[in-house]
Write a protein that holds these residues in place. Structure first.
Motif, mmCIF file in Angstrom:
data_model
loop_
_atom_site.group_PDB
_atom_site.id
_atom_site.type_symbol
_atom_site.label_atom_id
_atom_site.label_comp_id
_atom_site.label_asym_id
_atom_site.label_seq_id
_atom_site.Cartn_x
_atom_site.Cartn_y
_atom_site.Cartn_z
ATOM 1 N N ASP A 191 -21.606 -56.472 -2.945
ATOM 2 C CA ASP A 191 -22.893 -57.028 -3.385
ATOM 3 C C ASP A 191 -22.911 -57.344 -4.876
ATOM 4 O O ASP A 191 -23.654 -58.222 -5.316
ATOM 5 N N GLY A 207 -23.427 -60.821 -4.175
ATOM 6 C CA GLY A 207 -24.820 -60.723 -3.781
ATOM 7 C C GLY A 207 -25.753 -60.600 -4.972
ATOM 8 O O GLY A 207 -25.371 -60.820 -6.122
ATOM 9 N N HIS A 246 -22.206 -53.471 3.282
ATOM 10 C CA HIS A 246 -21.975 -54.906 3.435
ATOM 11 C C HIS A 246 -20.492 -55.239 3.282
ATOM 12 O O HIS A 246 -19.971 -56.116 3.981
#
Length: 286
Positions: A28, A32, A211
């Motif tokens: 992330d 992200g 993730h």
């Protein structure tokens, strides 16, 4: 008051490790929205520890050993680089069987693996070895010593058919029955006072890990890292999904505390303080 509020809400500085095994943890932050709250730099494990110690970083993926040496740290819960089986990337590589090893070159990139190899020799493999810090150049290590300790990506690239090798995680688990924790996220206590109340650090770092471990993410990491390391995609994928354990769960905490106990007993590390964890409900100074 307005100036004070702005000061508290500065971007936190993350010191991360430039090894394959951290790639899922950084998902992330690299791809992200998590990156908007942090400034990220990359170094070796020992460099992360130095950055937290000297205050040039607020958060670091530190070697487990560093927690015993740097005061005022808090651990981000449930995220680690650990192993419950052979890890493949922490190896003692030697020209002779381990019982014949007398001199060992230690990869200076890692504090934890250095302490671990000393524990293994002192408690189970026989003492009396001589240890010398060196850069992680295997040919040079073995030109001057019986064995060399390699960590991270250089260890993954070792041709294990050419040498005697000892997987340090495998050896630890064989003797203790517990997982081994190599690294975890830690935060300087002072930095926590500068975090905006809306930023739940534990959730941010846990979500990034989750993730990064999704199947599609692992496929992308594998495609990117296999040519970098010049190893097969199947090797990269199995390493991330089977050899590395990314949870700081109760079993890992037991193994971590035992590591600290043994390291202090043999003088490899000072006595570690009790583990202090970042609290998602922490009070933020006004």
């Amino acid at each position: 008051m307005a100036l004070l509020k702005l000061w508290k809400m500065r971007r936190l500085r993350i010191s991360a490790i430039s090894y394959l095994n951290t790639a899922p943890l950084m998902w992330d932050f690299e791809r992200g929205e998590a990156s908007r709250d942090f400034d990220i730099s990359y170094t070796l494990p020992s460099g992360c520890a130095r950055a937290l110690a000297d205050g040039t970083a607020d958060i670091g993926i530190i070697p487990a050993a560093a927690y015993a040496e740097i005061p005022g740290l808090q651990v981000i819960p449930d995220v680690a680089i650990a192993s419950r089986r052979p890890v493949r990337s922490i190896l003692l590589v030697s020209k002779v069987p381990v019982e014949q090893v007398r001199t060992v070159a230690l990869d200076t990139s890692s504090m934890t693996s250095v302490a671990l190899i000393k524990i293994l020799f002192q408690k189970w493999l026989g003492g009396g070895r001589t240890f010398t810090g060196m850069a992680p150049d295997l040919d040079q290590m073995l030109a001057e010593h019986d064995a060399g300790l390699l960590i991270g990506d250089p260890a993954l690239k070792v041709d294990r058919h050419r040498y005697h090798t000892l997987d340090l995680a495998e050896e630890w688990i064989r003797h203790t029955g517990k997982p081994f924790v190599f690294a975890f996220w830690a935060v300087r206590g002072e930095a926590l006072r500068e975090v905006t109340p809306s930023l739940d650090l534990a959730t941010v770092f846990q979500n990034s890990r989750d993730h990064g471990l999704e199947a599609s993410s692992l496929r992308q990491i594998t495609r990117e890292w296999a040519p970098r390391l010049d190893i097969g995609e199947a090797e990269v994928r199995s390493y991330l999904s089977q050899n590395i354990h990314y949870q700081l769960d109760p079993g890992c905490l037991e193994g971590l505390r035992l590591f600290y106990q043994y390291a202090a007993e043999i003088g490899a590390l000072p006595t570690a303080p009790d583990l202090q964890f970042v609290d998602a409900t922490r009070p933020v100074a006004s």
